[in-house]
Design a protein around this motif. Sequence first.
Motif, PDB file in Angstrom:
ATOM      1  N   VAL A 309       9.292 -22.058  51.620  1.00  0.00           N
ATOM      2  CA  VAL A 309       9.220 -21.551  52.992  1.00  0.00           C
ATOM      3  C   VAL A 309       9.701 -20.102  53.052  1.00  0.00           C
ATOM      4  N   ARG A 310      10.808 -19.802  52.400  1.00  0.00           N
ATOM      5  CA  ARG A 310      11.316 -18.423  52.409  1.00  0.00           C
ATOM      6  C   ARG A 310      10.293 -17.463  51.800  1.00  0.00           C
ATOM      7  N   LYS A 311       9.661 -17.899  50.714  1.00  0.00           N
ATOM      8  CA  LYS A 311       8.665 -17.038  50.076  1.00  0.00           C
ATOM      9  C   LYS A 311       7.431 -16.866  50.960  1.00  0.00           C
ATOM     10  N   SER A 312       7.046 -17.925  51.663  1.00  0.00           N
ATOM     11  CA  SER A 312       5.883 -17.801  52.555  1.00  0.00           C
ATOM     12  C   SER A 312       6.163 -16.794  53.658  1.00  0.00           C
ATOM     13  N   ARG A 313       7.396 -16.788  54.151  1.00  0.00           N
ATOM     14  CA  ARG A 313       7.761 -15.829  55.199  1.00  0.00           C
ATOM     15  C   ARG A 313       7.825 -14.410  54.654  1.00  0.00           C
ATOM     16  N   GLU A 314       8.433 -14.251  53.466  1.00  0.00           N
ATOM     17  CA  GLU A 314       8.536 -12.919  52.853  1.00  0.00           C
ATOM     18  C   GLU A 314       7.161 -12.320  52.597  1.00  0.00           C
ATOM     19  N   LEU A 315       6.219 -13.172  52.185  1.00  0.00           N
ATOM     20  CA  LEU A 315       4.895 -12.712  51.789  1.00  0.00           C
ATOM     21  C   LEU A 315       3.876 -12.801  52.919  1.00  0.00           C
ATOM     22  N   ALA A 316       4.322 -13.258  54.087  1.00  0.00           N
ATOM     23  CA  ALA A 316       3.444 -13.402  55.255  1.00  0.00           C
ATOM     24  C   ALA A 316       2.236 -14.288  54.947  1.00  0.00           C
ATOM     25  N   ILE A 317       2.507 -15.391  54.246  1.00  0.00           N
ATOM     26  CA  ILE A 317       1.471 -16.373  53.935  1.00  0.00           C
ATOM     27  C   ILE A 317       1.632 -17.537  54.910  1.00  0.00           C
ATOM     28  N   PRO A 318       0.669 -17.784  55.785  1.00  0.00           N
ATOM     29  CA  PRO A 318       0.822 -18.875  56.767  1.00  0.00           C
ATOM     30  C   PRO A 318       0.983 -20.232  56.058  1.00  0.00           C
ATOM     31  N   ALA A 319       1.974 -21.002  56.489  1.00  0.00           N
ATOM     32  CA  ALA A 319       2.206 -22.330  55.922  1.00  0.00           C
ATOM     33  C   ALA A 319       2.772 -23.245  57.009  1.00  0.00           C
ATOM     34  N   PRO A 320       2.003 -23.512  58.069  1.00  0.00           N
ATOM     35  CA  PRO A 320       2.538 -24.274  59.206  1.00  0.00           C
ATOM     36  C   PRO A 320       2.910 -25.718  58.864  1.00  0.00           C
ATOM     37  N   TYR A 321       2.150 -26.374  57.993  1.00  0.00           N
ATOM     38  CA  TYR A 321       2.487 -27.754  57.625  1.00  0.00           C
ATOM     39  C   TYR A 321       3.808 -27.778  56.852  1.00  0.00           C
ATOM     40  N   LEU A 322       3.930 -26.876  55.893  1.00  0.00           N
ATOM     41  CA  LEU A 322       5.151 -26.777  55.099  1.00  0.00           C
ATOM     42  C   LEU A 322       6.347 -26.455  55.987  1.00  0.00           C
ATOM     43  N   GLU A 323       6.207 -25.493  56.866  1.00  0.00           N
ATOM     44  CA  GLU A 323       7.319 -25.088  57.729  1.00  0.00           C
ATOM     45  C   GLU A 323       7.758 -26.217  58.642  1.00  0.00           C
ATOM     46  N   SER A 324       6.819 -26.950  59.221  1.00  0.00           N
ATOM     47  CA  SER A 324       7.197 -28.016  60.148  1.00  0.00           C
ATOM     48  C   SER A 324       7.951 -29.128  59.429  1.00  0.00           C
ATOM     49  N   LEU A 325       7.512 -29.478  58.223  1.00  0.00           N
ATOM     50  CA  LEU A 325       8.235 -30.507  57.464  1.00  0.00           C
ATOM     51  C   LEU A 325       9.640 -30.038  57.110  1.00  0.00           C
ATOM     52  N   TYR A 326       9.759 -28.766  56.736  1.00  0.00           N
ATOM     53  CA  TYR A 326      11.071 -28.209  56.394  1.00  0.00           C
ATOM     54  C   TYR A 326      12.026 -28.272  57.577  1.00  0.00           C
ATOM     55  N   VAL A 327      11.559 -27.888  58.748  1.00  0.00           N
ATOM     56  CA  VAL A 327      12.409 -27.914  59.944  1.00  0.00           C
ATOM     57  C   VAL A 327      12.830 -29.350  60.278  1.00  0.00           C
ATOM     58  N   LEU A 328      11.902 -30.278  60.222  1.00  0.00           N
ATOM     59  CA  LEU A 328      12.220 -31.673  60.526  1.00  0.00           C
ATOM     60  C   LEU A 328      13.195 -32.259  59.511  1.00  0.00           C
ATOM     61  N   LEU A 329      12.967 -31.994  58.227  1.00  0.00           N
ATOM     62  CA  LEU A 329      13.842 -32.567  57.198  1.00  0.00           C
ATOM     63  C   LEU A 329      15.232 -31.940  57.231  1.00  0.00           C
ATOM     64  N   ARG A 330      15.343 -30.683  57.615  1.00  0.00           N
ATOM     65  CA  ARG A 330      16.669 -30.079  57.763  1.00  0.00           C
ATOM     66  C   ARG A 330      17.467 -30.785  58.849  1.00  0.00           C
ATOM     67  N   ALA A 331      16.791 -31.196  59.907  1.00  0.00           N
ATOM     68  CA  ALA A 331      17.489 -31.925  60.966  1.00  0.00           C
ATOM     69  C   ALA A 331      17.970 -33.284  60.467  1.00  0.00           C
ATOM     70  N   VAL A 332      17.118 -33.985  59.719  1.00  0.00           N
ATOM     71  CA  VAL A 332      17.522 -35.286  59.164  1.00  0.00           C
ATOM     72  C   VAL A 332      18.680 -35.098  58.193  1.00  0.00           C
ATOM     73  N   ASP A 333      18.586 -34.094  57.336  1.00  0.00           N
ATOM     74  CA  ASP A 333      19.642 -33.835  56.361  1.00  0.00           C
ATOM     75  C   ASP A 333      20.935 -33.448  57.056  1.00  0.00           C
ATOM     76  N   GLY A 334      20.837 -32.690  58.137  1.00  0.00           N
ATOM     77  CA  GLY A 334      22.033 -32.321  58.901  1.00  0.00           C
ATOM     78  C   GLY A 334      22.709 -33.538  59.501  1.00  0.00           C
ATOM     79  N   ARG A 335      21.915 -34.484  60.006  1.00  0.00           N
ATOM     80  CA  ARG A 335      22.501 -35.727  60.552  1.00  0.00           C
ATOM     81  C   ARG A 335      23.236 -36.490  59.460  1.00  0.00           C
ATOM     82  N   ILE A 336      22.641 -36.566  58.276  1.00  0.00           N
ATOM     83  CA  ILE A 336      23.276 -37.287  57.163  1.00  0.00           C
ATOM     84  C   ILE A 336      24.581 -36.615  56.754  1.00  0.00           C
ATOM     85  N   ARG A 337      24.542 -35.302  56.623  1.00  0.00           N
ATOM     86  CA  ARG A 337      25.759 -34.580  56.190  1.00  0.00           C
ATOM     87  C   ARG A 337      26.867 -34.693  57.238  1.00  0.00           C
ATOM     88  N   ALA A 338      26.513 -34.697  58.505  1.00  0.00           N
ATOM     89  CA  ALA A 338      27.522 -34.796  59.561  1.00  0.00           C
ATOM     90  C   ALA A 338      28.220 -36.149  59.544  1.00  0.00           C
TER      91      ALA A 338
END
Length: 340
Positions: A309-338
Motif C-alpha cells: 500500500v505504501r508503495k502504491s501511494r508513493e508511485l501513484a499506482i491505483p490499488a483500491p481493492y488492496l487499500e480497502s482490505l488494508y484499512v479493514l484489517l488494520r481495524a481488526v488488528d487494532g481490536r485484537i491488540r487492544a
Amino acid sequence: MSENIDVLLYGLGAIGSFYAFILSRSDRVRLTVVARSNYDAVKANGITINSENHGNHTFHPHKGEQASSKGYFCQKYAVLTETVVKSPAEAGPVDYVVCAHKAIDQEDVAIKLGPAVDQNRTTIVIIQNGVGNEEAFRNQFPMSSILTCVTWVGAIQHSPGIVKHTKSEDMQIGLFPNSQLDFSTEKQRLDSFANLLRNGETRFTILEDMQPQRWEKVVWNVAWNSITTLTLVDTQTWLHSSPDAEPYTRRLMDEVIQVARGCGVHLQDGLVDQLMDRINAMPGIGSSMQTDCKNGRPMEIDVILGFPVRKSRELAIPAPYLESLYVLLRAVDGRIRAAL
C-alpha cells in the motif's frame, strides 16, 4: 567461521520448528532456539515433527547427543543442540540468526536480537511472509549479511512442541545484497547455510534475485490471508460464495502485481491465472492470518499489505481493492491488540 556453526532460531512456531529440525540434522550445528508460548513443553519434551516427507522425529533442544528415528528405520544420528531459551539476550553472538517469527513489529525484534549479533560474524536469515521484511534488520545491522527466503511448507503446531508437516516443502533463498560487504564473503555465507539445508534433506533453490519470489508470494497472501480473515471462510467457500468472488480476487491480485512492477520487480504475465489454477486444485484452506485472528493474536498486516500500500501511494499506482482490505484489517488488528 568456526568448525562448529552456531545458529540461533527465533520464532518456534510450526515453520520455525520445521527448520529447527532440518538444521539439527547437521552434525556441525549447535542450535539455540528461542521459544515463548511453547517454552515449557519444548524444554521438557523436545520438539516432535510428524512429517509425510521425513517421517516421525523427536529432538531435544538441549546440549548433547539425542537419539532420533529416521523415517521407518530406527537409526540414530547426533543432534548437537545447545539450549532452549526465552530471549536472545540469553544467547551470545552466533554465526546465523534464523528469523522464523511472525513478521510483526520487525523493528522491535531487530533490537531484541542485538545480543546474538556480531556484525563481523553474524548472518541474518529471514524466513517470513511479506515484502520489505529485510529493511528493519539492514537498518539495525548495516554490516551484517542478510539471506532472504520464501518458504512453502505445510506445517501446523497442533499443541506446544508437536508439529504436523504435510508433503508441501520448498524454499527459495538468496542474498539481500549489501553494497558495503565483499560479494565473495556474502556468497560464502549463503553457500554455507545452503549446505546446512542440504544436510537436512529439505528442498530449496538458490536464486540470484529473491524479490520476484517475495512479491509473487505476497500476491498470493494478500488475496487469501486477507479474504479468509475478513470472511472467516475457507478459500473454496469464498470462491463459490457468489459470481463476483473470483473476479474480485483476480482484480486484487492484479493490483499487487502492478505495484510490484512499479517497484521494478518483474512478475510474469499470466501469474494471476497460475495462482488461481493453484488454488482451484486445492481443497478449501484457511490461512495463518485467519488462524491468528481467530486466536486473538496480532496479524502480519504490515509486511503483507502495508508495504505494498505504501508503495502504491508513493508511485501513484491505483490499488483500491488492496487499500480497502488494508484499512479493514488494520481495524481488526487494532481490536485484537487492544484486548491483549
